[in-house]
Design a protein around this motif. Structure first.
Motif, PDB file in Angstrom:
ATOM      1  N   LEU A   1       2.064   2.101  -3.445  1.00 21.21           N
ATOM      2  CA  LEU A   1       0.914   2.542  -4.247  1.00 21.21           C
ATOM      3  C   LEU A   1       0.516   3.971  -3.872  1.00 21.21           C
ATOM      4  O   LEU A   1       0.193   4.782  -4.736  1.00 21.21           O
ATOM      5  CB  LEU A   1      -0.262   1.589  -4.037  1.00 21.21           C
TER       6      LEU A   1
ATOM      7  N   THR B   1      -8.356   0.865  -7.117  1.00 23.69           N
ATOM      8  CA  THR B   1      -8.699  -0.184  -6.157  1.00 23.69           C
ATOM      9  C   THR B   1      -8.857  -1.559  -6.796  1.00 23.69           C
ATOM     10  O   THR B   1      -8.982  -2.551  -6.084  1.00 23.69           O
ATOM     11  CB  THR B   1      -9.991   0.165  -5.407  1.00 23.69           C
TER      12      THR B   1
ATOM     13  N   GLU C   1      -3.411  -8.144  -3.010  1.00 27.84           N
ATOM     14  CA  GLU C   1      -3.290  -6.931  -3.811  1.00 27.84           C
ATOM     15  C   GLU C   1      -4.512  -6.041  -3.645  1.00 27.84           C
ATOM     16  O   GLU C   1      -4.393  -4.814  -3.480  1.00 27.84           O
ATOM     17  CB  GLU C   1      -3.100  -7.256  -5.292  1.00 27.84           C
TER      18      GLU C   1
ATOM     19  N   ARG D   1      -4.436  -2.247  -2.153  1.00 26.52           N
ATOM     20  CA  ARG D   1      -4.951  -1.126  -2.943  1.00 26.52           C
ATOM     21  C   ARG D   1      -6.010  -0.348  -2.168  1.00 26.52           C
ATOM     22  O   ARG D   1      -6.062   0.888  -2.237  1.00 26.52           O
ATOM     23  CB  ARG D   1      -5.516  -1.633  -4.273  1.00 26.52           C
TER      24      ARG D   1
ATOM     25  N   TRP E   1       0.818  -1.218   0.000  1.00 26.35           N
ATOM     26  CA  TRP E   1       0.000   0.000   0.000  1.00 26.35           C
ATOM     27  C   TRP E   1       0.851   1.267   0.000  1.00 26.35           C
ATOM     28  O   TRP E   1       0.470   2.265  -0.613  1.00 26.35           O
ATOM     29  CB  TRP E   1      -0.952  -0.003   1.194  1.00 26.35           C
TER      30      TRP E   1
ATOM     31  N   PRO F   1      -4.936   6.094  -5.795  1.00 24.88           N
ATOM     32  CA  PRO F   1      -4.585   4.764  -6.315  1.00 24.88           C
ATOM     33  C   PRO F   1      -5.842   4.003  -6.729  1.00 24.88           C
ATOM     34  O   PRO F   1      -6.888   4.105  -6.081  1.00 24.88           O
ATOM     35  CB  PRO F   1      -3.903   4.086  -5.121  1.00 24.88           C
TER      36      PRO F   1
END
Length: 286
Positions: A31, A206, A179, A183, A28, A204
């Motif tokens: 990201l 999702t 993942e 996200r 995270w 970012p």
């Protein structure tokens, strides 16, 4: 143009475990870094998080490196590993976090924090085993809430809601996001920072870029790497956890389970009170 510097401190959650990419981990924080500034404004990102880190590790090992780099934004997400050790001490956790938060905020960095779900629930442990871990995590979260407010942090409430209840957010080990979960963490951190005026780039996405691991892959992980993880934790925690579970059962039979919650709450209050007293003494000395 001066770049924005973002340092991420913490444990395996921030390291990115559960979000594999290019032979390593993304997670995270990486990201989030991509959406902190508008196009054309560079971001320098350093992930100092280490799997298994406790609050003491962040204070003594990660914090000095972060401060030496003079970041503009620092995330500190840690505490679950403290709850999984027989040495758990909410006063020590509070002291470590207060030092880390204060050092970052005192240097003018924007501080980003989060409370987290308890590991017993995520692992699906039986009630008598899960409740002591849940009580510990609630204590840590209470301390994080209080100290985040004290130090002016941008704080994310991540201990409940779909981040916890939606199984699709989590990887095979049930302790790290997949993942999709990473996200969502990144998107929610971005929203909190944007609301506070600290994120000017695009949020970012999702939706995952890669297919989720298959059930067979998850079972393979649990049968190989997962058993090693459990064995390492059980060597340290299991004897005490069994004693805590026995105490839980005894109080349940007597109808006095509320005493355990009250004792934990009193421990949090004492830990925060000790920090306040120490701060008062420091101010008086100066």
């Amino acid at each position: 143009m001066k770049p924005l510097r973002f340092a991420a401190l913490g444990d395996s959650l921030t390291q990115g475990i559960g979000d594999p990419v290019d032979g390593g981990w993304r997670g995270w924080a990486a990201l989030l870094a991509d959406g902190l500034t508008p196009d054309g404004t560079p971001v320098e990102f350093r992930n100092l998080a280490v799997s298994g880190a406790q609050t003491a590790d962040v204070r003594h090992r990660q914090l000095p490196d972060a401060l030496a780099w003079a970041p503009d934004l620092v995330s500190v997400v840690v505490g679950v590993n403290d709850t999984l050790r027989c040495t758990f001490d909410i006063r020590a956790v509070a002291a470590h976090l207060d030092t880390v938060y204060g050092a970052c905020a005192g240097r003018g960095a924007v501080l980003l924090t989060a409370c987290l779900p308890d590991p017993g629930a995520m692992l699906g442990l039986p009630g008598a085993l899960a409740r002591p871990l849940a009580r510990r995590q609630r204590a840590v979260n209470s301390v994080v809430h209080a100290l985040s407010a004290r130090h002016g942090a941008v704080h994310l409430h991540a201990a409940e809601g779909d981040l916890v209840t939606d199984r699709a957010m989590w990887s095979a080990d049930r302790l790290h996001p997949g993942e999709r979960g990473h996200r969502l963490f990144a998107a929610r951190f971005h929203a909190a920072l944007a609301a506070a005026g600290h994120a000017g780039g695009p949020a970012p996405g999702t939706e995952p870029e890669r297919p989720a691991p298959t059930r067979s892959a998850g079972l393979w992980w649990l049968a190989t790497a997962g058993t090693g993880w459990v064995a390492r934790r059980c060597t340290d925690l299991l004897p005490q956890l069994l004693a805590l579970a026995a105490d839980e059962v005894r109080h349940g039979l007597r109808g006095t389970g509320a005493r355990l919650d009250l004792s934990a709450s009193a421990g949090v209050a004492a830990a925060l009170s000790a920090l306040s007293a120490s701060a008062e003494a420091s101010r008086a000395a100066t």
